[in-house]
Enzyme design. Structure first.
Site, PDB file in Angstrom:
ATOM      1  N   ARG A  57     -12.152  13.177   6.676  1.00 24.70           N
ATOM      2  CA  ARG A  57     -10.822  13.623   6.260  1.00 24.70           C
ATOM      3  C   ARG A  57     -10.049  14.221   7.443  1.00 24.70           C
ATOM      4  NH1 ARG A  57     -11.601  17.495   2.169  1.00 24.70           N
ATOM      5  NH2 ARG A  57     -10.808  19.130   3.509  1.00 24.70           N
ATOM      6  N   TYR A 110      15.289   6.153   4.557  1.00 26.05           N
ATOM      7  CA  TYR A 110      14.366   5.547   3.584  1.00 26.05           C
ATOM      8  C   TYR A 110      14.380   6.374   2.282  1.00 26.05           C
ATOM      9  CZ  TYR A 110       9.870   3.819   1.799  1.00 26.05           C
ATOM     10  OH  TYR A 110       8.874   3.287   1.030  1.00 26.05           O
ATOM     11  N   ASP A 181      12.016   8.660  12.335  1.00 27.78           N
ATOM     12  CA  ASP A 181      11.242   7.591  11.711  1.00 27.78           C
ATOM     13  C   ASP A 181      11.491   6.358  12.581  1.00 27.78           C
ATOM     14  OD1 ASP A 181      10.406   5.431  10.158  1.00 27.78           O
ATOM     15  OD2 ASP A 181      10.927   6.409   8.263  1.00 27.78           O
ATOM     16  N   LYS A 206       4.169  -1.438   8.063  1.00 29.06           N
ATOM     17  CA  LYS A 206       5.162  -2.469   8.361  1.00 29.06           C
ATOM     18  C   LYS A 206       4.723  -3.286   9.591  1.00 29.06           C
ATOM     19  CE  LYS A 206       7.187  -0.554   4.866  1.00 29.06           C
ATOM     20  NZ  LYS A 206       8.126   0.537   4.862  1.00 29.06           N
TER      21      LYS A 206
HETATM   22  C1  LIG Z   1       8.052   1.852   4.150  1.00 26.05           C
HETATM   23  C2  LIG Z   1       8.752   2.946   4.874  1.00 26.05           C
HETATM   24  C3  LIG Z   1       8.305   4.272   4.796  1.00 26.05           C
HETATM   25  C4  LIG Z   1       7.140   4.700   3.921  1.00 26.05           C
HETATM   26  O1  LIG Z   1       5.945   4.160   4.344  1.00 26.05           O
HETATM   27  P1  LIG Z   1       4.714   3.916   3.317  1.00 26.05           P
HETATM   28  O2  LIG Z   1       3.623   3.421   4.179  1.00 26.05           O
HETATM   29  O3  LIG Z   1       5.226   2.941   2.328  1.00 26.05           O
HETATM   30  O4  LIG Z   1       4.422   5.238   2.697  1.00 26.05           O
HETATM   31  C5  LIG Z   1       8.977   5.226   5.535  1.00 26.05           C
HETATM   32  N1  LIG Z   1      10.029   4.901   6.325  1.00 26.05           N
HETATM   33  C6  LIG Z   1      10.487   3.637   6.417  1.00 26.05           C
HETATM   34  C7  LIG Z   1      11.645   3.344   7.290  1.00 26.05           C
HETATM   35  C8  LIG Z   1       9.873   2.627   5.695  1.00 26.05           C
HETATM   36  O5  LIG Z   1      10.353   1.393   5.757  1.00 26.05           O
END
Ligand SMILES: *Cc1c(COP(=O)(O)O)cnc(C)c1O
Length: 385
Positions: A57, A110, A181, A206
């Site tokens: 963890r 997001y 982000d 992604k």
């Molecule tokens: C998909 C996404 C997230 C969240 O990520 P998860 O792995 O789905 O929790 C955050 N920011 C952006 C820009 C995203 O496209």
């Protein structure tokens, strides 16, 4: 697109471990715990848990190899990998904010990030969203209690760029933390630490994973700040990444430079074609819409996700076009080898929607690795319905 050759090397090769001959990929350390030679040694391990293998963890060697790579790619000191992007965002909020603090979000953000921010109102953390991207507008949103500026660039859905150096400088001059982000650009095309950002977050679900088969997130920051986040959030929220998933991400990273090269070219090709199409009102792709000077200062290339707006923006027309696509699959997420399409349904009165001010008729594409001609003729047939 320019990708630093050192970054390609980091993506492609794992660090050799143990005595030669070396395996070419790190093993999956599929273990929840690590046993110690003595009870005293275990006690010592607890004192340095962010650096010691005690319990998965906290730390796990397969996950650590991924973290080492992502920290190096971002030119940051330390990375922790999470079980999702949202887990990484939660750790920033939970680890660094306190009651009475205020957060400024800059650009289209997001949706679930803003939903999480709304949950934090229960703990007396307020926020504002700034969609006017000029740094003066951001400055006006700052309050004495602003603790964090959270940026997305390119932003969600409309892919507008924020002047990252200006925002990081503004935050620093006011003693405010800056976070970004950086999912769209990946660590290969934009390095916010070098532009002055304190924290960089990735949704590895992604592009880094890249095959739509694993969920993960990552956070990169200084050693010292990561220690705080590790103690206050990482270990306690339980959003650790599993070793198998880390291994899948290491595998994904190996082809990230090549995938991005293809996806940039294919997406630009389709975006330029859509710009000329009579059924399309506008195309939102940072290479076509952003200030080229700004893009050149902070990015070294473009990924394969963009959007366009249909001239007939009625929801039923959006559905007809999207449902008519054969090669683009309808679904959330993006950045994988398979092309995807999504359109935000206009919910009257939805707070997120209102805050994001997205135009009706908006369709988002994530361009995968299929043949680009096949994708273009698919768009062509769907648009001419
Ligand atoms: C998909 C996404 C997230 C969240 O990520 P998860 O792995 O789905 O929790 C955050 N920011 C952006 C820009 C995203 O496209």
């Amino acid at each position: 697109m320019h990708i630093d050759p050192r970054d390609v090397e980091i993506c492609v090769h794992d660090q050799p471990i143990g005595e030669p001959p070396h395996p070419t990929s790190v093993p999956v350390f599929q273990t929840s715990l690590f046993s110690f030679p003595s009870l005293e040694a275990l006690g010592e391990g607890f004192l340095t848990e962010s650096r010691t293998h005690v319990y998965s963890r906290g730390q796990n060697p397969t996950v650590e190899e991924l973290e080492r790579k992502l920290a190096t790619l971002e030119r940051g000191e330390r990375c922790k990998a999470f079980s999702s992007g949202m887990a990484a965002i939660s750790a920033v909020f939970f680890g660094l904010l306190r009651a009475g603090d205020h957060v400024v979000f800059v650009n289209q953000i997001y949706g679930p990030t803003l939903q999480l921010a709304r949950q934090f109102r229960r703990f007396d953390v307020e926020h504002d969203v700034v969609l006017e991207l000029d740094p003066d507008a951001v400055e006006r949103a700052i309050r004495p209690e602003t603790r964090l500026i959270w940026v997305e660039s390119p932003g969600t859905m409309l892919f507008r760029l924020v002047d990252l150096e200006a925002i990081a400088g503004l935050a620093r001059s006011r003693g405010i933390l800056s976070a970004i982000d950086n999912t769209w650009a990946t660590p290969l095309l934009q390095k916010p630490v070098l532009l002055g950002f304190d924290l960089v977050m990735h949704t590895a679900t992604k592009y880094i994973g890249g095959h739509s088969d694993v969920m993960a997130g990552a956070l990169i920051t200084t050693e010292q700040r990561m220690e705080t986040i590790f103690r206050r959030a990482y270990l306690l929220q339980g959003g650790a990444l599993g070793p198998w998933d880390a291994w899948l991400l290491l595998r994904g990273l190996r082809t990230l430079p090549q995938r991005l090269r293809h996806q940039e070219e294919a997406a630009l090709d389709l975006a330029r074609w859509l710009e000329e199409h009579s059924a399309v009102a506008s195309v939102h792709h940072p290479a076509l819409t952003a200030d080229a000077e700004l893009a050149g200062r902070q990015m070294t290339g473009f990924a394969g996700v963009f959007s366009f707006v249909l001239r007939d923006g009625r929801w039923q027309n959006v559905c007809r076009v999207v449902d008519g696509l054969r090669k683009f699959r309808i679904g959330v997420s993006w950045g994988g080898v398979d092309s995807l399409v999504l359109a935000p349904k206009p919910f009257p009165g939805s707070e997120t929607q209102r805050k994001q001010s997205l135009p009706p008729g908006l369709v988002r594409l994530s361009v995968g690795l299929e043949d680009v001609e096949a994708l273009r003729s698919d768009l062509s047939q769907a648009l001419s319905r």
